[in-house]
Design a protein around this motif. Sequence first.
Motif, short mmCIF file in Angstrom:
data_model
loop_
_atom_site.label_atom_id
_atom_site.label_comp_id
_atom_site.label_asym_id
_atom_site.label_seq_id
_atom_site.Cartn_x
_atom_site.Cartn_y
_atom_site.Cartn_z
N GLU A 131 0.84 -1.20 0.00
CA GLU A 131 0.00 0.00 0.00
C GLU A 131 0.87 1.25 0.00
O GLU A 131 1.90 1.29 0.67
N ILE A 132 0.47 2.25 -0.78
CA ILE A 132 1.12 3.57 -0.77
C ILE A 132 0.10 4.57 -0.23
O ILE A 132 -0.95 4.78 -0.82
N LYS A 133 0.42 5.18 0.92
CA LYS A 133 -0.51 6.07 1.59
C LYS A 133 -0.33 7.53 1.19
O LYS A 133 -1.26 8.32 1.25
N VAL A 134 0.90 7.92 0.83
CA VAL A 134 1.18 9.30 0.47
C VAL A 134 1.76 9.30 -0.95
O VAL A 134 2.83 8.74 -1.19
N GLU A 135 1.05 9.90 -1.88
CA GLU A 135 1.44 9.86 -3.28
C GLU A 135 2.52 10.90 -3.59
O GLU A 135 2.78 11.81 -2.82
N GLU A 136 3.16 10.73 -4.77
CA GLU A 136 4.17 11.69 -5.21
C GLU A 136 3.56 13.09 -5.32
O GLU A 136 2.45 13.26 -5.82
N GLY A 137 4.30 14.07 -4.82
CA GLY A 137 3.82 15.46 -4.84
C GLY A 137 3.11 15.87 -3.58
O GLY A 137 2.95 17.06 -3.32
N ASP A 138 2.66 14.88 -2.76
CA ASP A 138 2.00 15.21 -1.49
C ASP A 138 3.05 15.51 -0.43
O ASP A 138 4.18 15.00 -0.47
N THR A 139 2.65 16.30 0.57
CA THR A 139 3.57 16.62 1.67
C THR A 139 3.41 15.59 2.78
O THR A 139 2.38 14.93 2.91
N CYS A 140 4.47 15.45 3.57
CA CYS A 140 4.43 14.51 4.70
C CYS A 140 5.18 15.13 5.87
O CYS A 140 6.02 16.02 5.71
N ASP A 141 4.85 14.64 7.07
CA ASP A 141 5.50 15.11 8.28
C ASP A 141 6.60 14.15 8.71
O ASP A 141 6.72 13.04 8.19
N SER A 142 7.38 14.59 9.67
CA SER A 142 8.43 13.74 10.23
C SER A 142 7.83 12.45 10.78
O SER A 142 6.82 12.46 11.50
N GLU A 143 8.41 11.31 10.39
CA GLU A 143 8.03 9.97 10.87
C GLU A 143 6.59 9.58 10.49
O GLU A 143 6.02 8.69 11.10
N GLN A 144 6.02 10.24 9.49
CA GLN A 144 4.68 9.86 9.04
C GLN A 144 4.75 8.54 8.26
O GLN A 144 5.71 8.26 7.56
N VAL A 145 3.68 7.73 8.39
CA VAL A 145 3.62 6.47 7.66
C VAL A 145 3.31 6.77 6.19
O VAL A 145 2.30 7.37 5.84
N LEU A 146 4.20 6.33 5.30
CA LEU A 146 4.07 6.60 3.87
C LEU A 146 3.43 5.45 3.11
O LEU A 146 2.81 5.64 2.07
N GLY A 147 3.61 4.25 3.62
CA GLY A 147 3.08 3.07 2.95
C GLY A 147 3.24 1.85 3.82
O GLY A 147 3.70 1.93 4.97
N MET A 148 2.85 0.69 3.27
CA MET A 148 2.92 -0.56 4.02
C MET A 148 3.72 -1.59 3.22
O MET A 148 3.65 -1.64 1.98
N LEU A 149 4.46 -2.39 3.95
CA LEU A 149 5.28 -3.44 3.36
C LEU A 149 4.83 -4.78 3.92
O LEU A 149 4.79 -4.96 5.14
N GLY A 150 4.43 -5.69 3.03
CA GLY A 150 3.99 -7.00 3.46
C GLY A 150 5.04 -8.06 3.20
O GLY A 150 6.14 -7.78 2.72
N ALA A 151 4.68 -9.31 3.51
CA ALA A 151 5.60 -10.42 3.26
C ALA A 151 5.79 -10.59 1.76
O ALA A 151 5.01 -10.11 0.95
N ALA A 152 6.86 -11.29 1.38
CA ALA A 152 7.20 -11.43 -0.04
C ALA A 152 6.08 -12.06 -0.85
O ALA A 152 5.92 -11.80 -2.03
N SER A 153 5.27 -12.89 -0.23
CA SER A 153 4.20 -13.59 -0.97
C SER A 153 3.01 -12.68 -1.24
O SER A 153 2.18 -12.96 -2.10
N GLU A 154 2.90 -11.57 -0.49
CA GLU A 154 1.76 -10.68 -0.66
C GLU A 154 1.97 -9.77 -1.86
O GLU A 154 3.07 -9.42 -2.20
#
Length: 539
Positions: free
Chosen positions: A58-81
């Motif tokens: 999952e990508i939570k913050v797209e290119e061009g969007d602003t983000c804060d310090s230590e904000q969650v940008l996306g999710m990383l799952g197991a290799a099979s996902e």
Amino acid sequence: MATEIKAPNFPESVAEGTIATWHKKVGDSVERDELIVEIETDKVVLEVVAPDAGTVTEIKVEEGDTCDSEQVLGMLGAASEGGGEKPAEGSKSAEGSNKEDSKKEETGEKQDSAAAKSDGAKPAASGKQHDVKAPSFPESVQEGTVATWHKQVGEAVKRDEILADIETDKVVLEVVAPADGALSEIKVQEGEQVESEAVLALFAEGAGGDAGGGDAAASSDTASESKDAGGGSDEKVGDKILAPAARKLVAEHDLDASKIEGTGKGGRVLKEDVQKAVKDGSAKKEAKSTGGDVKAAAAPAPAVEGDRPEQRVPMSRLRQTIAKRLVQAQQTAAMLTTYNEVDMSAVMNLRSQYKETFQKAHDTKLGFMGFFVKACTEALKRFPDVNASIDGSDIVYHGYQDIGVAVSTPRGLVVPVLRDTDSMKLADVEKSIVDFGKRGRDGKLGIEDMQGGTFTITNGGIFGSLLSTPIINPPQTAILGMHKIQERPMAVDGKVEIRPMMYLAISYDHRMIDGKDAVQFLVTIKELLEDPARFLLDV
């Protein structure tokens, strides 16, 4: 189990960042510590790497969007996902390729296709075209200059491999490949200026190895060597093949290319090979040179030939910035310089006595700069005005000592900063300075390395300077100049003795620092260096 992809912890002075580039898409497989996304702040580009091996789900913050310090940008799952490793080619064309494979499987063709791919044939990608763009420059950077193209048209590259370097007035930015493939067209040549997010080149997925497509029967190595020898922008000089960046350096330094040993594929002469030749002086031309072709190929700025030759070259962005800041310092500060001299006998004797022991204990050489950094640190604690900076009509007193050390690089003078020198040991100082020098020569110093600083030391003595007037590095209020150690007759206890002496100079902003404090500060450094036993050597 899902893992969060977080933005780094931004420095205090950085409020937020902008997502510049996602190097991975949903479904792409990543290895631990592999680059996933770049975040641009108003000062520097920050890299976010994979906290673990897996697949981007999952990508939570797209290119061009602003983000804060230590904000969650996306999710990383197991290799099979998210579809395993297949989607790592990463685009709609990969989906199309999968569907095509399914159809081939139904008709019994999939096995043949796989065999062709494993034999080194051109990948069965859709040939999707990408615009290779310049990064989004920070607000304070208006434009950049294309410094080096590391890849040429038709040369096969892997995803995230460096394509080009862009030099701004603050830092060198890297442009990487958006996928596996090759450049199909270069729109902006080396030396030309570009704006933020300007299109630099066109990139074709799955291309490379043979510029025209053709048969893929030849191996990738053979194709690449053929490309080096006769295609793209590489130039063959005598029996040497020069990369474009190497050609440029050869021309700038007027070297004999035939004397440079190439370490690239097929003996290709790379930029690093030329830099090494410049350093050791092994490729200087004889009286009669055969390097005219190299000069012509590199196409430097027009030169006026004849008995009084001239050459006009554009000033680099870093050099322009240095010039601007130096002039600004002289125009805005009430700069004054005071001088003293220090007997280096004690420091030299200490170095001589502990040099080998120190190197064995700390795996670094014991130099002079460490003594000066520690002496200045102690003097700054005693004279807080010298450690202060001016911000408009305010004076900022710093409760720490961050000392900048001027480093000469091929691109110009830069001042990386040693942080909290009061808590650094002598060995830590020496190791950091060696690291600054190496990264400075390689162009790997970042903006964060050169920001801040409460005081600066510059050493013109390594180039033979006996005495000089250093210029303040704003908004700091003082700078120490070191110089050449020279034996001179000195009066010691009523006798004339030959001593190794060094002139010291401190330039200071008279708006902030009184002459008395500047003189006493310099005398304190002199006294500390003439009695260095108080410094802990950790040996």
